[in-house]
Design a protein around this motif. Structure first.
Motif, mmCIF file in Angstrom:
data_model
loop_
_atom_site.group_PDB
_atom_site.id
_atom_site.type_symbol
_atom_site.label_atom_id
_atom_site.label_comp_id
_atom_site.label_asym_id
_atom_site.label_seq_id
_atom_site.Cartn_x
_atom_site.Cartn_y
_atom_site.Cartn_z
ATOM 1 N N TYR A 132 0.863 -1.179 0.000
ATOM 2 C CA TYR A 132 0.000 0.000 0.000
ATOM 3 C C TYR A 132 0.897 1.226 0.000
ATOM 4 O O TYR A 132 2.110 1.127 0.170
ATOM 5 C CB TYR A 132 -0.973 0.008 1.191
ATOM 6 N N HIS A 133 0.286 2.372 -0.228
ATOM 7 C CA HIS A 133 1.017 3.638 -0.225
ATOM 8 C C HIS A 133 0.472 4.521 0.890
ATOM 9 O O HIS A 133 -0.740 4.590 1.090
ATOM 10 C CB HIS A 133 0.886 4.341 -1.574
ATOM 11 N N GLN A 134 1.372 5.172 1.602
ATOM 12 C CA GLN A 134 0.954 6.028 2.710
ATOM 13 C C GLN A 134 0.253 7.289 2.219
ATOM 14 O O GLN A 134 -0.692 7.745 2.835
ATOM 15 C CB GLN A 134 2.146 6.392 3.584
ATOM 16 N N ASN A 135 0.734 7.869 1.111
ATOM 17 C CA ASN A 135 0.192 9.138 0.626
ATOM 18 C C ASN A 135 -0.378 9.092 -0.780
ATOM 19 O O ASN A 135 -1.292 9.847 -1.096
ATOM 20 C CB ASN A 135 1.284 10.219 0.668
ATOM 21 N N ALA A 136 0.170 8.245 -1.624
ATOM 22 C CA ALA A 136 -0.207 8.251 -3.038
ATOM 23 C C ALA A 136 -1.567 7.624 -3.287
ATOM 24 O O ALA A 136 -1.877 6.549 -2.784
ATOM 25 C CB ALA A 136 0.849 7.539 -3.874
ATOM 26 N N ARG A 137 -2.365 8.317 -4.083
ATOM 27 C CA ARG A 137 -3.615 7.805 -4.641
ATOM 28 C C ARG A 137 -3.247 7.328 -6.034
ATOM 29 O O ARG A 137 -2.536 8.019 -6.754
ATOM 30 C CB ARG A 137 -4.648 8.926 -4.712
ATOM 31 N N GLN A 138 -3.703 6.132 -6.421
ATOM 32 C CA GLN A 138 -3.321 5.583 -7.715
ATOM 33 C C GLN A 138 -4.540 5.237 -8.555
ATOM 34 O O GLN A 138 -5.601 4.905 -8.025
ATOM 35 C CB GLN A 138 -2.462 4.327 -7.542
ATOM 36 N N PHE A 139 -4.342 5.329 -9.865
ATOM 37 C CA PHE A 139 -5.365 4.901 -10.819
ATOM 38 C C PHE A 139 -4.688 3.963 -11.805
ATOM 39 O O PHE A 139 -3.659 4.301 -12.392
ATOM 40 C CB PHE A 139 -5.972 6.093 -11.553
ATOM 41 N N PHE A 140 -5.233 2.754 -11.939
ATOM 42 C CA PHE A 140 -4.728 1.736 -12.853
ATOM 43 C C PHE A 140 -5.677 1.662 -14.045
ATOM 44 O O PHE A 140 -6.887 1.539 -13.863
ATOM 45 C CB PHE A 140 -4.684 0.368 -12.158
ATOM 46 N N PHE A 141 -5.121 1.738 -15.266
ATOM 47 C CA PHE A 141 -5.943 1.720 -16.476
ATOM 48 C C PHE A 141 -5.325 0.755 -17.476
ATOM 49 O O PHE A 141 -4.183 0.936 -17.895
ATOM 50 C CB PHE A 141 -6.045 3.120 -17.089
ATOM 51 N N VAL A 142 -6.086 -0.293 -17.850
ATOM 52 C CA VAL A 142 -5.570 -1.336 -18.738
ATOM 53 C C VAL A 142 -5.627 -0.868 -20.192
ATOM 54 O O VAL A 142 -6.676 -0.457 -20.685
ATOM 55 C CB VAL A 142 -6.355 -2.655 -18.552
ATOM 56 N N GLU A 200 -10.482 -0.464 -19.204
ATOM 57 C CA GLU A 200 -11.112 -0.347 -17.889
ATOM 58 C C GLU A 200 -10.062 0.038 -16.858
ATOM 59 O O GLU A 200 -8.884 -0.293 -17.005
ATOM 60 C CB GLU A 200 -11.765 -1.666 -17.455
ATOM 61 N N GLY A 201 -10.496 0.729 -15.798
ATOM 62 C CA GLY A 201 -9.575 1.146 -14.762
ATOM 63 C C GLY A 201 -10.234 1.193 -13.400
ATOM 64 O O GLY A 201 -11.445 1.033 -13.275
ATOM 65 N N ILE A 202 -9.407 1.429 -12.386
ATOM 66 C CA ILE A 202 -9.900 1.534 -11.015
ATOM 67 C C ILE A 202 -8.949 2.410 -10.211
ATOM 68 O O ILE A 202 -7.739 2.392 -10.416
ATOM 69 C CB ILE A 202 -10.047 0.143 -10.357
ATOM 70 N N GLU A 203 -9.519 3.159 -9.294
ATOM 71 C CA GLU A 203 -8.753 4.021 -8.388
ATOM 72 C C GLU A 203 -8.499 3.287 -7.080
ATOM 73 O O GLU A 203 -9.384 2.598 -6.566
ATOM 74 C CB GLU A 203 -9.547 5.295 -8.121
ATOM 75 N N VAL A 204 -7.291 3.443 -6.558
ATOM 76 C CA VAL A 204 -6.921 2.837 -5.276
ATOM 77 C C VAL A 204 -6.465 3.971 -4.354
ATOM 78 O O VAL A 204 -5.460 4.625 -4.614
ATOM 79 C CB VAL A 204 -5.797 1.790 -5.430
ATOM 80 N N PRO A 205 -7.225 4.217 -3.271
ATOM 81 C CA PRO A 205 -6.852 5.297 -2.358
ATOM 82 C C PRO A 205 -5.623 4.958 -1.512
ATOM 83 O O PRO A 205 -5.247 3.784 -1.396
ATOM 84 C CB PRO A 205 -8.085 5.473 -1.471
ATOM 85 N N PRO A 206 -5.005 5.961 -0.900
ATOM 86 C CA PRO A 206 -3.888 5.696 0.007
ATOM 87 C C PRO A 206 -4.300 4.729 1.117
ATOM 88 O O PRO A 206 -5.482 4.627 1.454
ATOM 89 C CB PRO A 206 -3.560 7.067 0.592
ATOM 90 N N LEU A 207 -3.331 4.041 1.666
ATOM 91 C CA LEU A 207 -3.490 3.121 2.795
ATOM 92 C C LEU A 207 -4.311 1.874 2.463
ATOM 93 O O LEU A 207 -4.706 1.135 3.367
ATOM 94 C CB LEU A 207 -4.096 3.836 4.018
ATOM 95 N N THR A 208 -4.562 1.613 1.167
ATOM 96 C CA THR A 208 -5.343 0.449 0.748
ATOM 97 C C THR A 208 -4.414 -0.602 0.157
ATOM 98 O O THR A 208 -3.802 -0.372 -0.892
ATOM 99 C CB THR A 208 -6.396 0.857 -0.301
ATOM 100 N N PRO A 209 -4.285 -1.761 0.811
ATOM 101 C CA PRO A 209 -3.435 -2.815 0.265
ATOM 102 C C PRO A 209 -3.934 -3.253 -1.112
ATOM 103 O O PRO A 209 -5.145 -3.391 -1.332
ATOM 104 C CB PRO A 209 -3.574 -3.956 1.273
ATOM 105 N N HIS A 210 -2.995 -3.444 -2.043
ATOM 106 C CA HIS A 210 -3.356 -3.883 -3.384
ATOM 107 C C HIS A 210 -2.212 -4.669 -4.001
ATOM 108 O O HIS A 210 -1.063 -4.556 -3.588
ATOM 109 C CB HIS A 210 -3.764 -2.698 -4.274
ATOM 110 N N GLN A 211 -2.573 -5.474 -5.013
ATOM 111 C CA GLN A 211 -1.594 -6.310 -5.698
ATOM 112 C C GLN A 211 -2.110 -6.597 -7.105
ATOM 113 O O GLN A 211 -3.246 -7.036 -7.280
ATOM 114 C CB GLN A 211 -1.391 -7.617 -4.936
ATOM 115 N N MET A 212 -1.266 -6.350 -8.112
ATOM 116 C CA MET A 212 -1.614 -6.590 -9.508
ATOM 117 C C MET A 212 -1.109 -7.962 -9.933
ATOM 118 O O MET A 212 0.024 -8.346 -9.597
ATOM 119 C CB MET A 212 -0.996 -5.506 -10.393
ATOM 120 N N PHE A 213 -1.942 -8.683 -10.680
ATOM 121 C CA PHE A 213 -1.606 -10.000 -11.209
ATOM 122 C C PHE A 213 -1.902 -10.035 -12.707
ATOM 123 O O PHE A 213 -2.838 -9.387 -13.164
ATOM 124 C CB PHE A 213 -2.489 -11.103 -10.586
#
Length: 113
Positions: free
Chosen positions: A45-55, A75-88
């Protein structure tokens, strides 16, 4: 100046995945990434960064918190800070996608065990 993965700063992550820095600023990062078949990022996860993933091409699976989300081309999705995530990449084709981070996620990543 025009930028693409053909002239952007390139790096390799996870031994065989590619990343190209399209925008590399303190407050904004845009990275074009490529994941071959059967590859994954580490859960983090990221402490401060907000991320957007777009395929851009292929099909990616993004685990966000305890949910698994399949992202198809355009398609895409936003991941807010402090949210655990993993791309496969669980598909039978490589996947290419954009990761947009605000602010830049460099030095902001915490790996989840």
């Amino acid at each position: 100046m025009k930028v693409s993965k053909h002239n952007a700063e390139h790096y390799i992550w996870g031994d065989i995945c590619d990343g190209w820095h399209l925008v590399k600023g303190e407050n904004l990062s845009i990275i074009h990434e490529r994941m071959p078949i059967n590859t994954s990022e580490v859960k983090h996860y990221h402490q401060n960064a907000r991320q957007f993933f777009f395929v851009l091409s292929g099909t990616a699976t993004l685990e966000v918190g305890d949910k698994e989300i399949v992202l198809h081309q355009q398609e895409g999705i936003e991941v807010p800070p402090l949210t655990p995530h993993q791309m496969f990449n669980k598909s039978q084709d490589e996947v290419e996608f954009l990761v947009i981070s605000q602010p830049n996620s460099k030095g902001d990543r915490i790996v989840v065990d």
